[in-house]
Design a protein around this motif. Structure first.
Motif, PDB file in Angstrom:
ATOM      1  N   ARG A  90       0.746  -1.244   0.165  1.00 54.15           N
ATOM      2  CA  ARG A  90      -0.016   0.154   0.132  1.00 54.15           C
ATOM      3  C   ARG A  90       0.981   1.275   0.096  1.00 54.15           C
ATOM      4  NH1 ARG A  90      -4.109  -0.849   5.000  1.00 54.15           N
ATOM      5  NH2 ARG A  90      -4.901   1.249   3.852  1.00 54.15           N
ATOM      6  N   SER A  91       0.209   2.281  -0.224  1.00 58.58           N
ATOM      7  CA  SER A  91       0.947   3.667  -0.349  1.00 58.58           C
ATOM      8  C   SER A  91       1.191   4.042   0.984  1.00 58.58           C
ATOM      9  CB  SER A  91       0.536   4.738  -1.088  1.00 58.58           C
ATOM     10  OG  SER A  91      -0.877   5.026  -0.449  1.00 58.58           O
ATOM     11  N   VAL A  92       2.323   4.799   1.365  1.00 65.98           N
ATOM     12  CA  VAL A  92       2.477   5.545   2.600  1.00 65.98           C
ATOM     13  C   VAL A  92       1.134   6.444   2.988  1.00 65.98           C
ATOM     14  CG1 VAL A  92       3.895   7.127   3.777  1.00 65.98           C
ATOM     15  CG2 VAL A  92       4.898   5.594   2.546  1.00 65.98           C
ATOM     16  N   GLY A  93       0.741   7.152   1.908  1.00 69.81           N
ATOM     17  CA  GLY A  93      -0.612   7.990   2.168  1.00 69.81           C
ATOM     18  C   GLY A  93      -1.753   6.943   2.633  1.00 69.81           C
ATOM     19  N   ALA A  94      -1.942   6.056   1.960  1.00 66.23           N
ATOM     20  CA  ALA A  94      -3.041   5.167   2.487  1.00 66.23           C
ATOM     21  C   ALA A  94      -2.888   4.833   3.926  1.00 66.23           C
ATOM     22  CB  ALA A  94      -3.066   3.727   1.476  1.00 66.23           C
ATOM     23  N   ILE A  95      -1.795   4.257   4.208  1.00 59.41           N
ATOM     24  CA  ILE A  95      -1.392   4.010   5.649  1.00 59.41           C
ATOM     25  C   ILE A  95      -1.745   5.292   6.489  1.00 59.41           C
ATOM     26  CG2 ILE A  95       0.523   3.212   7.596  1.00 59.41           C
ATOM     27  CD1 ILE A  95      -0.476   1.121   5.478  1.00 59.41           C
ATOM     28  N   TYR A  96      -1.159   6.544   6.214  1.00 62.52           N
ATOM     29  CA  TYR A  96      -1.678   7.412   7.164  1.00 62.52           C
ATOM     30  C   TYR A  96      -3.238   7.923   7.141  1.00 62.52           C
ATOM     31  CZ  TYR A  96       3.038   8.747   8.282  1.00 62.52           C
ATOM     32  OH  TYR A  96       4.344   8.805   8.864  1.00 62.52           O
ATOM     33  N   LYS A  97      -3.935   7.663   6.124  1.00 63.41           N
ATOM     34  CA  LYS A  97      -5.261   7.649   6.122  1.00 63.41           C
ATOM     35  C   LYS A  97      -5.866   6.783   7.032  1.00 63.41           C
ATOM     36  CE  LYS A  97      -7.148  10.905   3.387  1.00 63.41           C
ATOM     37  NZ  LYS A  97      -7.776  11.968   4.044  1.00 63.41           N
ATOM     38  N   GLN A  98      -5.290   5.416   6.892  1.00 63.64           N
ATOM     39  CA  GLN A  98      -6.041   4.593   7.803  1.00 63.64           C
ATOM     40  C   GLN A  98      -5.647   4.769   9.242  1.00 63.64           C
ATOM     41  OE1 GLN A  98      -7.548   1.375   6.817  1.00 63.64           O
ATOM     42  NE2 GLN A  98      -8.154   1.423   8.852  1.00 63.64           N
ATOM     43  N   LEU A  99      -4.374   5.464   9.500  1.00 65.64           N
ATOM     44  CA  LEU A  99      -4.231   5.930  10.828  1.00 65.64           C
ATOM     45  C   LEU A  99      -5.254   6.879  11.224  1.00 65.64           C
ATOM     46  CD1 LEU A  99      -0.191   6.316  10.884  1.00 65.64           C
ATOM     47  CD2 LEU A  99      -1.626   4.961  12.580  1.00 65.64           C
ATOM     48  N   GLU A 100      -5.590   7.646  10.381  1.00 69.19           N
ATOM     49  CA  GLU A 100      -6.408   8.803  10.830  1.00 69.19           C
ATOM     50  C   GLU A 100      -7.922   7.961  11.189  1.00 69.19           C
ATOM     51  OE1 GLU A 100      -7.663  12.253   8.170  1.00 69.19           O
ATOM     52  OE2 GLU A 100      -5.713  12.198   7.795  1.00 69.19           O
ATOM     53  N   ARG A 101      -8.386   7.077  10.456  1.00 68.00           N
ATOM     54  CA  ARG A 101      -9.645   6.554  10.603  1.00 68.00           C
ATOM     55  C   ARG A 101      -9.349   5.756  11.802  1.00 68.00           C
ATOM     56  NH1 ARG A 101      -8.781   3.931   5.390  1.00 68.00           N
ATOM     57  NH2 ARG A 101      -9.189   5.653   4.059  1.00 68.00           N
ATOM     58  N   LEU A 102      -8.341   5.173  12.364  1.00 64.96           N
ATOM     59  CA  LEU A 102      -8.020   4.402  13.496  1.00 64.96           C
ATOM     60  C   LEU A 102      -8.050   5.346  14.745  1.00 64.96           C
ATOM     61  CD1 LEU A 102      -5.282   1.754  12.437  1.00 64.96           C
ATOM     62  CD2 LEU A 102      -7.792   1.389  12.900  1.00 64.96           C
ATOM     63  N   ARG A 103      -7.573   6.489  14.516  1.00 59.53           N
ATOM     64  CA  ARG A 103      -7.560   7.353  15.557  1.00 59.53           C
ATOM     65  C   ARG A 103      -9.102   7.598  15.885  1.00 59.53           C
ATOM     66  NH1 ARG A 103      -2.167   9.322  13.670  1.00 59.53           N
ATOM     67  NH2 ARG A 103      -3.772  10.695  12.245  1.00 59.53           N
ATOM     68  N   THR A 104      -9.800   8.113  15.131  1.00 57.35           N
ATOM     69  CA  THR A 104     -11.149   8.436  15.181  1.00 57.35           C
ATOM     70  C   THR A 104     -12.017   7.253  15.739  1.00 57.35           C
ATOM     71  OG1 THR A 104     -11.162   9.731  13.175  1.00 57.35           O
ATOM     72  CG2 THR A 104     -13.356   9.075  14.007  1.00 57.35           C
ATOM     73  N   ILE A 105     -11.856   6.193  15.308  1.00 56.46           N
ATOM     74  CA  ILE A 105     -12.597   4.994  15.795  1.00 56.46           C
ATOM     75  C   ILE A 105     -12.200   4.711  17.379  1.00 56.46           C
ATOM     76  CG2 ILE A 105     -12.430   2.478  15.649  1.00 56.46           C
ATOM     77  CD1 ILE A 105     -12.071   2.466  12.794  1.00 56.46           C
ATOM     78  N   LEU A 106     -10.751   4.984  17.562  1.00 57.13           N
ATOM     79  CA  LEU A 106     -10.408   4.906  19.251  1.00 57.13           C
ATOM     80  C   LEU A 106     -11.007   5.601  20.013  1.00 57.13           C
ATOM     81  CD1 LEU A 106      -6.698   3.672  18.718  1.00 57.13           C
ATOM     82  CD2 LEU A 106      -8.842   2.170  19.465  1.00 57.13           C
ATOM     83  N   ARG A 107     -11.025   7.056  19.491  1.00 60.37           N
ATOM     84  CA  ARG A 107     -11.496   8.256  20.061  1.00 60.37           C
ATOM     85  C   ARG A 107     -12.800   8.018  20.267  1.00 60.37           C
ATOM     86  NH1 ARG A 107      -9.889  12.215  16.801  1.00 60.37           N
ATOM     87  NH2 ARG A 107     -11.975  12.219  15.834  1.00 60.37           N
ATOM     88  N   ASP A 108     -13.669   7.506  19.425  1.00 61.19           N
ATOM     89  CA  ASP A 108     -15.138   7.517  19.687  1.00 61.19           C
ATOM     90  C   ASP A 108     -15.415   6.273  20.753  1.00 61.19           C
ATOM     91  OD1 ASP A 108     -15.548   9.307  17.961  1.00 61.19           O
ATOM     92  OD2 ASP A 108     -16.197   8.042  16.147  1.00 61.19           O
TER      93      ASP A 108
END
Length: 181
Positions: free
Chosen positions: A155-173
Motif C-alpha cells: 500500500r502507499s504511505v499515504g494510504a497507511i496515514y489515511k488508515q491511521l486517521e480512521r483508526l484514531r477516530t475509531i479509538l477516540r469514539d
C-alpha cells in the motif's frame, strides 16, 4: 515548494497537532480544574479557554502530548487560582491551595487510569492488521516504520496515514463511549 507553501504546511501541522493534543487533554483538564473550581462550569470553561490561548501563543514545535499536557495543566492551574482570587468571596471557607492541588492531581490520575483502561479495551477490538499499523506509528516511532509497513502491505504511505486517521477516530469514539468517569 516555495517558502510560503512551506510556512503554510508548517502552520497546518501546528493546527493539527494542537487540535489532536487538545481533544485528548480537554476532558482531563476539565476534571483537574473542577478540583479547584468545584462545579462552576462557566469558570472552568473560561480557564480552559484562557489556558488554551496561552498554550497556542507559546507553542513549542518540540512538544509531544506529554509536554503539551504539562504546560496546559500548569497554565490552567494558575488561571483557576487567579479566578478564585478574583471571584471568591472572602467570608467563605476555602481549601488550601496545596490540598486543592493534591485533589486535582488525584483526579487526573484517576481520569488517566480510566481512559487508559478504556483505550486498552478498544485496542483489543481492533484487528491484528489495524494494531500493526498503530504499532508502526506509535511504538516503532515514525516514518521509517510506516514506509516499511506500507511496502510490506503493498500500500502507499499515504494510504497507511489515511488508515491511521480512521483508526484514531475509531479509538477516540470508542474511548468516549466506554468512559466510566
Amino acid at each position: 515548494m516555495d517558502q510560503q507553501s512551506l510556512e503554510t504546511l508548517g502552520e497546518n501541522d501546528k493546527v493539527r497537532r494542537f487540535t489532536e493534543y487538545y481533544i485528548v487533554t480537554r476532558p482531563v483538564l476539565k476534571a483537574y480544574l473542577s478540583a479547584f473550581l468545584a462545579s462552576n462550569d462557566a469558570a472552568i470553561e473560561d480557564c480552559i479557554q484562557e489556558a488554551s490561548l496561552v498554550v497556542w501563543k507559546k507553542w513549542d514545535e518540540q512538544w509531544d502530548l506529554d509536554g503539551f499536557q504539562k504546560f496546559i495543566f500548569v497554565t490552567g492551574k494558575f488561571k483557576a487560582l487567579s479566578w478564585l482570587k478574583k471571584h471568591q468571596p472572602a467570608k467563605k471557607v476555602r481549601l488550601s491551595n496545596s490540598l486543592m492541588e493534591r485533589l486535582a492531581d488525584k483526579t487526573i490520575e484517576l481520569e488517566r487510569d480510566a481512559r487508559l483502561d478504556s483505550l486498552h479495551l478498544c485496542m483489543e477490538k481492533l484487528s491484528p492488521k489495524h494494531r500493526e499499523i498503530l504499532d508502526a506509528r506509535y511504538v516503532q516511532q515514525g516514518g521509517k516504520a510506516i514506509g516499511e509497513l506500507a511496502e510490506k502491505m503493498d500500500r502507499s504511505v499515504g494510504a497507511i496515514y489515511k488508515q491511521l486517521e480512521r483508526l484514531r477516530t475509531i479509538l477516540r469514539d470508542c474511548v468516549s463511549k466506554n468512559k466510566s468517569f
